[in-house]
Design an enzyme around this catalytic site. Structure first.
Site, mmCIF file in Angstrom:
data_model
loop_
_atom_site.group_PDB
_atom_site.id
_atom_site.type_symbol
_atom_site.label_atom_id
_atom_site.label_comp_id
_atom_site.label_asym_id
_atom_site.label_seq_id
_atom_site.Cartn_x
_atom_site.Cartn_y
_atom_site.Cartn_z
ATOM 1 N N ASP A 23 49.925 45.608 36.219
ATOM 2 C CA ASP A 23 49.581 44.628 37.244
ATOM 3 C C ASP A 23 49.289 43.327 36.499
ATOM 4 O O ASP A 23 48.268 43.205 35.836
ATOM 5 C CB ASP A 23 48.349 45.111 38.029
ATOM 6 C CG ASP A 23 47.802 44.051 38.999
ATOM 7 O OD1 ASP A 23 48.419 42.976 39.134
ATOM 8 O OD2 ASP A 23 46.748 44.313 39.612
ATOM 9 N N LYS A 87 49.969 32.685 36.504
ATOM 10 C CA LYS A 87 50.857 33.325 37.479
ATOM 11 C C LYS A 87 51.270 32.337 38.575
ATOM 12 O O LYS A 87 52.370 32.434 39.125
ATOM 13 C CB LYS A 87 50.135 34.523 38.093
ATOM 14 C CG LYS A 87 50.989 35.390 38.999
ATOM 15 C CD LYS A 87 50.198 36.619 39.393
ATOM 16 C CE LYS A 87 50.979 37.538 40.306
ATOM 17 N NZ LYS A 87 50.208 38.769 40.601
ATOM 18 N N GLU A 187 53.629 44.190 44.828
ATOM 19 C CA GLU A 187 52.250 44.668 44.732
ATOM 20 C C GLU A 187 51.851 45.554 45.922
ATOM 21 O O GLU A 187 51.275 46.635 45.721
ATOM 22 C CB GLU A 187 51.294 43.473 44.569
ATOM 23 C CG GLU A 187 51.409 42.862 43.175
ATOM 24 C CD GLU A 187 50.839 41.464 43.045
ATOM 25 O OE1 GLU A 187 50.117 41.024 43.968
ATOM 26 O OE2 GLU A 187 51.113 40.802 42.035
ATOM 27 N N ASP A 211 45.081 42.277 50.488
ATOM 28 C CA ASP A 211 44.807 42.056 49.059
ATOM 29 C C ASP A 211 44.030 40.761 48.859
ATOM 30 O O ASP A 211 44.577 39.664 48.961
ATOM 31 C CB ASP A 211 46.143 42.021 48.297
ATOM 32 C CG ASP A 211 45.955 41.832 46.783
ATOM 33 O OD1 ASP A 211 44.832 41.507 46.341
ATOM 34 O OD2 ASP A 211 46.946 42.009 46.052
#
Ligand code: ADP
Ligand code: MG
Length: 623
Positions: A23, A87, A187, A211
């Site tokens: 991850d 990211k 994800e 999330d």
């Protein structure tokens, strides 16, 4: 109707090899594996006892890197040398991120706004891909240390909304870190897999994945049908997460450290360091309040205090925004709350009780929250890795095509019908036509690969569509369609729509490529991209020239008697010159000569056609 059966799965992998799941998060990253003995996915823990590695890279003045917690500690002291949230920059140009530029404390280069962003640290420039590769290298090193074996293969997760450029950048970061990235998975898909949701054959489920991480919020609605995940909708806020909760608490204390302490306030003009101390303590408070009712501590001798109720009141508006996004995601997916079979909680911030309560209340059901929410994505990636390693035959998962699929068109060009990374199952189709008058058949050659010329790609199958009734060139409509089913099997068919003539073929399955082959084909397509563009242009020019020559030839043979001697001669000369240009393979000359031939023939062609039309009209009786 028959079919071409091609297994496009990426080939076999040795059983003994450990493939890790990663991850690569905005705030934290981690690595997980499926244990060989118990078949349980576990997050790998270094001697520090921690599974999470903060996604932060620090550069010292010699360019040496530190990653994770030691780097996080330097965030305040050396903001220009400590890179966080990389990211957010993956696969982006400066133009893409310019509106968020204020978010980054480090230097983002803005000289070329269309190119991919670069980050300047000291005298050196780094791409987000390189920066991410440092995080991945650290994870790889940890895993190798813990497992006492080399690690070379990984499954890496990305947000469901990542586009191809962002996915490709993630893949490249893996490769730079010395990892063979077998699969990039979403994800929310990974989180569902970690709970074993829907990966069994024949199972059908609709899942919402909520999330809430450090700086981002994503809500995804997925369906799983017979092991095939499909993302129906995504929603969220790329600047909403646990950090915002910390900031709210820090500002709350700044005004009033706690009941009865208001006269001890920190005041409105506090320096960066104090603000950061406030934030660090605020995060501690938030985490503490997930399991307790009151938090008490002190900052620089000033006591600070906050209760769970005060905290809840502060963050209520943030939580409300996530719930609105959930409603929007359901609306976009065309799904009613009641149709959701499972709500999966992901991200460290879902540990906050108010978040859990609100989500559970909104969906009207219990939550999937037994697994560590900050580990669940990595655990799912490990499950996927285990499936790819061939250790888990119960689950079936094929979510994207590893290489583009297409057919050969005029001049040996690859015409892609289904681009690389297309979701499976999938359907694609395109219409083609004939090149010659009365052409009764058409060859359909199916290829896999990224190069512009089919000769550089891999031929999967070939068949002939026959029995096309005689028609002038360009009139038949041949629909070629590709269908990849849930098992990753490709079926190709061709139908001439005017006549209904259809054809298809069966090819034995097991056309799998090894990952090395896939990688090589992708690399080749990158290194040869320039050559390919040139060759494609030449082939297209030549094809067009040949058609022009054929048409002219045809015309001359039919209507020569209506042309002057001079017209015939000039045409022959220009045709000869064009043929020479084609032999010389000079694209510009070919195009130029094609235009000249067109210009030379147009006047008499128009004249002849007009005459023919008049004759036709004369013969008709007009009432
Ligand atoms: P990301 O997906 O963005 O990399 P994570 O899923 O690791 O992030 O979530 C990080 C966030 O979770 C941070 O804001 C952190 O403070 C928060 N967090 C971690 N543990 C808890 C907890 N027990 N209670 C509340 N928030 C927590
Ligand atoms: Mg995350």
């Amino acid at each position: 109707m028959g079919k071409i059966a091609i297994n496009i799965a990426t080939g076999s992998i040795q059983k003994e090899e450990i493939i890790v799941g990663i991850d690569l998060g905005t705030t934290n990253s981690l690595i997980a594996i499926v244990r060989g003995d118990t078949h349980e996915p576990i997050a790998l823990k270094e001697i520090d006892g921690l599974t999470l590695v903060p996604s932060i890279v620090h550069f010292d003045e010699y360019g040496n890197t530190t990653v994770g917690n030691p780097a996080k500690e330097l965030l305040i002291a050396q903001p220009e040398r400590t890179i966080y949230s990389v990211k957010r920059l993956m696969g982006k140009s400066y133009k893409d991120v310019s509106t968020d530029a204020g978010f980054f404390a480090y230097h983002i280069i803005d000289d070329n706004t269309d190119a991919l962003v670069k980050i300047q640290v000291g005298q050196k420039f780094y791409s987000p891909i390189e920066l991410s590769s440092y995080i991945l290298k650290e994870l790889k090193k940890r895993a190798e240390h813990i497992l006492k074996t080399t690690i070379s293969k990984a499954v890496i997760t990305v947000p469901a909304y990542f586009n191809d450029a962002q996915r490709q950048a993630t893949r490249d970061a893996g490769r730079l870190a010395g990892l063979d990235v077998l699969r990039i998975i979403n994800e929310p898909t990974a989180a569902s897999l970690a709970y074993g949701l829907g990966a069994k054959k024949g199972e059908e489920k609709t899942i919402a994945v909520y999330d809430l991480g450090g700086g981002t919020f994503d809500i995804s609605v997925l369906t799983i049908n017979d092991g095939i995940f499909e993302v129906l909708s995504t929603n969220g806020d790329t600047y909403l997460g646990g950090d915002d909760m910390d900031n709210l608490v820090a500002r709350y204390w700044q005004e009033d450290p706690g009941e009865g302490n208001s006269d001890l306030g920190f005041g409105s003009s506090i320096d960066k360091t104090l603000m950061q101390q406030l934030r660090v303590t605020a995060e501690k408070a938030k985490i503490h309040l997930s399991n307790n009712d009151v938090f008490e501590s002190e900052i620089n001798g000033t006591p600070v205090r906050i209760t769970r109720q005060e905290f809840n009141d502060l963050i209520q508006p943030l939580v409300d925004r996530t719930i609105t996004a959930c409603a929007n995601a359901l609306r976009d997916a065309g799904i009613k709350k009641e149709q959701i079979d499972a709500v999966v909680m992901v991200g460290g911030s879902t540990r906050v009780p108010l978040v859990k309560e609100s989500v559970s209340k909104f969906f009207g059901r219990d939550l999937y929250d037994k697994l560590n929410p900050d580990e669940v994505v990595a655990l799912g990636a490990a499950v996927q890795a285990d499936i790819l390693a061939g250790n888990n035959t119960e689950m079936l998962l094929l979510d994207v095509t590893p290489l583009s699929l297409g057919i050969e068109t005029m001049g040996g060009l690859m015409d892609v019908l289904m681009p690389r990374n297309s979701k499976i199952p999938n359907k694609a189709g395109r219409q083609y036509t004939t090149q010659k008058d009365g052409q009764g058949s058409m060859r359909i050659s199916v290829f896999q690969g990224e190069r512009d010329l089919v000769a550089d790609n891999r031929k999967l199958a070939e068949f002939e569509l026959t029995g096309i009734p005689g028609m002038p060139a360009g009139l038949p409509k041949v629909e070629v369609s590709f269908l990849i089913d849930a098992d990753g099997i490709l079926k190709v068919s061709a139908t001439e729509l005017r006549s209904g003539v259809a054809q298809s073929i069966d090819v034995k399955p097991q056309y799998g490529l090894t990952d090395e082959e896939v990688e090589k084909m992708l690399l080749d397509s990158l290194t040869h991209a320039k050559d390919d563009i040139k060759i494609r242009a030449l082939v297209e020019a030549t094809t067009e020239a040949q058609q022009m020559l054929d048409t002219t030839e045809n015309f001359l043979s039919k209507y020569r008697d209506q042309l002057t001697q001079e017209e015939v001669e000039t045409t022959h000369t220009r045709m000869q010159i064009l043929r020479e240009a084609m032999t010389a393979k000079d694209k510009d000359r070919i195009q130029h000569e094609t235009e000249i031939l067109n210009d030379v023939s147009r006047p008499y062609a128009e004249r002849v056609m007009e005459g023919a039309l008049k004759d036709a009209m004369k013969g008709k009786k007009i009432m």
